[in-house]
Design an enzyme around this catalytic site. Structure first.
Site, short mmCIF file in Angstrom:
data_model
loop_
_atom_site.label_atom_id
_atom_site.label_comp_id
_atom_site.label_asym_id
_atom_site.label_seq_id
_atom_site.Cartn_x
_atom_site.Cartn_y
_atom_site.Cartn_z
CB CYS A 183 33.14 14.04 14.43
SG CYS A 183 32.08 14.35 15.87
CB THR A 184 35.94 10.50 16.78
OG1 THR A 184 36.86 10.77 15.72
CG2 THR A 184 36.36 9.23 17.51
#
Length: 309
Positions: A183-184
């Site tokens: 994810c980020t």
């Protein structure tokens, strides 16, 4: 106090920590005062399960904030990713109390005890290049649209709450394989791995520090990342080396747009884009056009970024 100097690049800190905070409500007011007194802006979320957020300010101010947070019982060892911004990417400072610091909606998931195996950015390419590895992007579809890892599956979720249902629907595809998630900044995939492990899967991995850490540490010529990484502030996206990207937001629907999408006849700055053109009425577009006119007037008069931009 050390307010940020607008003539210097601003430091952006994306941070989180899963930890039991029994008295998290009491942290809100002093934390907000600490940030505001130093010119820091952004959003921090507090919950029983820990802290999450992204903030920006002067280098000294951000360093003081990290020191302040690390001194709170349970928060030592914060996961922090730093980058820079040429302009303040947030309008104000907010400290919010939440049920979860990243909302999945599943009870009894404790990433601090049951998350998958961390994989350092330097080792990520080797893992996701193995034929028995399934790579899952745990972000939402609009984030994935401007960039992801080569070969990654996009669950096409509109919110993280939809991720557990997607996993349940695709369990058979994950059986007997290594499951690598990202994810980020690392927080969503950390919680996602804890959930997947709760279903009985053992070979579950996640990218330590998320895409941001990968883009910071892995040279572009060795990278398996394609496109840009969406970020939740006015920079919109970053690329290798965490340089500010080329993506822009549609101010009508908030979808990130690539350069080719901005060349579409359905794109009008501040009014419409290919993602929302057919879903909006002429009345909507007239309203957005007036808002865009006010944004441009504010910029022309030297008032800085309009709050509606």
């Amino acid at each position: 106090m050390t307010p940020s100097n607008p003539s210097q690049p601003l430091r952006v800190a994306a941070l989180y920590r899963f930890a039991r905070l029994d008295a998290f409500e009491a942290l809100r007011a002093p934390l907000a005062a600490f940030c505001c007194g130093r010119g820091i802006k952004g959003t921090l979320l507090l919950a029983h399960e820990g802290i999450n957020g992204t903030v920006a300010g002067g280098e000294t101010a951000i360093a003081e904030l990290i020191g302040y947070l690390e001194a709170i019982e349970g928060l030592a060892g914060l996961e922090v990713k730093y980058s820079v911004a040429t302009e303040m990417p947030f309008h104000r400072m907010k400290v919010r109390l939440k049920r979860e610091i990243v909302t999945m909606g599943v009870d009894d998931i404790d990433p601090s005890k049951s998350a998958g195996t961390y994989v350092a950015p330097a080792d990520w390419n080797a893992l996701i290049s193995q034929p028995d590895t399934v790579i899952i992007d745990t972000r939402n579809a609009y984030e994935v649209s401007i960039g992801t890892f080569r070969g990654a599956i996009d669950p096409a979720t509109a919110s993280f709450r939809e991720f557990p249902a997607w996993v349940e629907a695709h369990r058979a595809e994950l059986e007997g394989r290594k499951v690598a998630m990202f994810c980020t900044g690392g927080i969503r995939c950390e919680k996602a791995t804890a959930y997947v492990r709760s279903l009985g899967f053992e070979d579950v991995f996640h990218l330590k520090g998320g895409i941001l850490k990968y883009l910071e540490e892995v040279p572009a010529e060795q990278s398996l990342w394609q496109g840009e990484c969406f970020v939740f502030d006015e920079r919109v996206s970053v690329s290798h080396g965490l340089a500010e990207g080329e993506a822009e937001l549609c101010r009508a629907c908030r979808h990130p747009l690539t350069e080719s999408e901005r060349s579409s006849p359905k794109f009008t700055a501040g009014v419409s884009c290919p993602h929302c053109f057919d879903a909006r009425s002429d009345e909507d577009r007239q309203r957005y056009a007036e808002r865009q006119r006010q944004v441009e007037l504010a910029a022309a008069r030297g008032r800085g970024r309009h709050i509606g931009s």
